[in-house]
Structures are given as structure tokens and as C-alpha cells.
Design a protein around this motif. Structure first.
Motif, short mmCIF file in Angstrom:
data_model
loop_
_atom_site.label_atom_id
_atom_site.label_comp_id
_atom_site.label_asym_id
_atom_site.label_seq_id
_atom_site.Cartn_x
_atom_site.Cartn_y
_atom_site.Cartn_z
N GLU A 36 3.00 -4.95 -16.05
CA GLU A 36 3.69 -5.33 -15.98
C GLU A 36 5.19 -4.98 -15.77
O GLU A 36 5.86 -5.43 -15.06
CB GLU A 36 4.53 -6.99 -17.23
N ASN A 37 5.55 -3.59 -16.15
CA ASN A 37 6.49 -3.26 -16.56
C ASN A 37 6.51 -2.56 -14.89
O ASN A 37 7.70 -2.30 -14.58
CB ASN A 37 6.86 -1.46 -16.91
N ARG A 38 5.50 -2.28 -13.94
CA ARG A 38 5.60 -1.49 -12.59
C ARG A 38 6.26 -2.76 -12.13
O ARG A 38 6.94 -3.16 -10.95
CB ARG A 38 4.30 -1.14 -11.97
N VAL A 98 5.69 -10.73 -7.55
CA VAL A 98 5.46 -9.75 -7.88
C VAL A 98 4.11 -9.45 -9.56
O VAL A 98 4.72 -9.84 -10.20
CB VAL A 98 6.95 -8.45 -8.50
N GLU A 99 3.31 -8.99 -8.54
CA GLU A 99 2.12 -8.74 -9.62
C GLU A 99 1.63 -7.30 -9.64
O GLU A 99 1.25 -7.12 -8.36
CB GLU A 99 0.96 -9.47 -8.77
N GLY A 100 1.81 -6.65 -10.88
CA GLY A 100 0.85 -5.80 -10.48
C GLY A 100 -0.36 -5.35 -11.78
O GLY A 100 -0.91 -6.19 -11.88
N HIS A 101 -1.06 -4.66 -11.04
CA HIS A 101 -2.21 -4.00 -11.62
C HIS A 101 -2.85 -2.64 -11.78
O HIS A 101 -2.22 -2.05 -11.20
CB HIS A 101 -3.83 -4.79 -10.13
N LYS A 107 1.02 -0.95 0.24
CA LYS A 107 -0.32 -0.42 -0.17
C LYS A 107 0.87 1.55 0.07
O LYS A 107 0.22 2.52 -0.32
CB LYS A 107 -0.95 -0.32 0.67
N LYS A 108 1.96 0.97 0.62
CA LYS A 108 3.02 2.00 0.39
C LYS A 108 3.34 2.46 -1.14
O LYS A 108 4.84 3.20 -1.23
CB LYS A 108 4.40 2.41 1.83
N ILE A 109 3.34 1.67 -1.75
CA ILE A 109 4.47 1.74 -3.28
C ILE A 109 3.31 2.31 -3.96
O ILE A 109 2.30 2.12 -4.44
CB ILE A 109 4.22 0.53 -3.46
N PHE A 110 4.22 4.00 -4.78
CA PHE A 110 3.20 4.65 -6.13
C PHE A 110 3.60 5.23 -7.06
O PHE A 110 4.76 4.93 -6.59
CB PHE A 110 2.67 5.92 -4.44
N VAL A 122 0.22 -2.45 -6.20
CA VAL A 122 1.61 -3.89 -6.55
C VAL A 122 0.77 -5.35 -5.58
O VAL A 122 0.93 -4.31 -4.18
CB VAL A 122 2.58 -3.32 -6.48
N GLU A 123 0.75 -6.05 -5.74
CA GLU A 123 0.78 -7.67 -4.25
C GLU A 123 1.90 -8.24 -4.29
O GLU A 123 2.51 -8.85 -5.73
CB GLU A 123 -0.25 -8.12 -5.12
N ILE A 124 2.69 -8.69 -4.06
CA ILE A 124 3.32 -9.79 -3.79
C ILE A 124 3.28 -11.13 -3.07
O ILE A 124 2.44 -11.16 -1.54
CB ILE A 124 4.98 -9.54 -2.61
N ARG A 125 3.05 -12.02 -3.60
CA ARG A 125 3.03 -13.38 -3.64
C ARG A 125 3.87 -14.45 -3.83
O ARG A 125 5.09 -14.28 -3.88
CB ARG A 125 1.94 -14.54 -4.64
#
Length: 137
Positions: free
Chosen positions: A83-85, A58-61, A22-25, A130-133
Motif C-alpha cells: 500500500e505504501n508503495r 495504483v495497485e501494489g503487490h 515493469k520499470k519501477i524498482f 505495481v499495476e495501474i488499473r
């Protein structure tokens, strides 16, 4: 669904579970993080450094896309912003010393929204994430 929201909780997760960073901008339309995100990226690096067997994806949305599966990345002119993020975050970790073999990345574009129909900017903010799995502990 994400089960946790802070990088420090990453070590409490089981295989397959995720956290939302949540703190990634990011700058609008770009895959580059804002400077205020660096402490959270450093926290993620520290967790991975301290847990050398952990593997993550790392999963970008993205949010707010109509008529396309992903948003336009204004840096690369590709419709692959999510994907690039995710790749940017992986590259940050590799540049700090994390073995690339421990990291995967994928962009889901707008295919996995938390809020199906965004009506407010806050709804967009929830989907833009961004989610981390955890792949292995």
C-alpha cells in the motif's frame, strides 16, 4: 491479469484493465523508488497529463511474504509495504500536478500473486510489482 506492460499502452486499455509498471524498482523493504524508476514515473505523469479525463488506481503487490498478508515497510514499520508503495506513486503524481481525485491506490500485499509458489528470485520479481488499473477514460 495485466494485459499490457508499457505506460504508453495505458491509453489503449479499457475500463478495468491493467498494466504492470515493469520499470519501477523499489529499495528492498522500502516504499521509496530507486532513481532509475523516475523516467517511468515521468512517463506515467505525461500520459495522465495528456489525458485529463483518465482516472487510475495504483495497485501494489509484494512477494516472498510468509505468515503475513503484507510485508514490513522499513521506513514506517508498518506491515503495509504494498500500500505504501502504491501511495508513493500517487503522491509523486499529485506533486507533479495530477488532481488527487483522479487517483486511487491500494495494496494487495501477497494476496494476488502471478506465480503462486515462488521458487526463484525471478519468480519473486514477477510478483513484486505495481499495476495501474484504468478506472475511467
Amino acid at each position: 491479469k495485466p494485459v499490457s506492460e508499457t505506460v504508453q499502452q495505458l491509453t489503449d486499455l479499457k475500463k478495468g484493465e491493467t498494466i504492470v509498471l515493469k520499470k519501477i524498482f523499489f529499495h528492498a523493504g522500502r516504499h521509496v523508488v530507486k532513481e532509475e524508476s523516475l523516467p517511468e514515473l515521468e512517463n506515467l505523469y505525461n500520459v495522465l497529463r495528456d489525458h485529463p479525463n483518465m482516472k487510475i488506481q495504483v495497485e501494489g503487490h509484494v512477494c516472498c511474504v510468509k505468515g503475513a498478508s503484507d510485508a514490513l515497510d522499513e521506513d514506517t514499520f508498518e506491515h503495509a509495504l504494498s500500500e505504501n508503495r502504491a501511495k508513493y506513486i500517487c503522491n509523486y503524481l499529485v506533486n507533479r500536478g495530477i488532481d488527487r481525485k483522479r487517483l486511487n491506490y491500494i495494496g494487495f500485499g501477497r494476496t494476488k500473486p502471478i506465480i503462486a509458489e515462488e521458487k526463484t528470485e525471478a519468480d519473486g520479481d514477477i510478483n513484486r510489482r505495481v499495476e495501474i488499473r484504468v478506472l475511467d477514460i
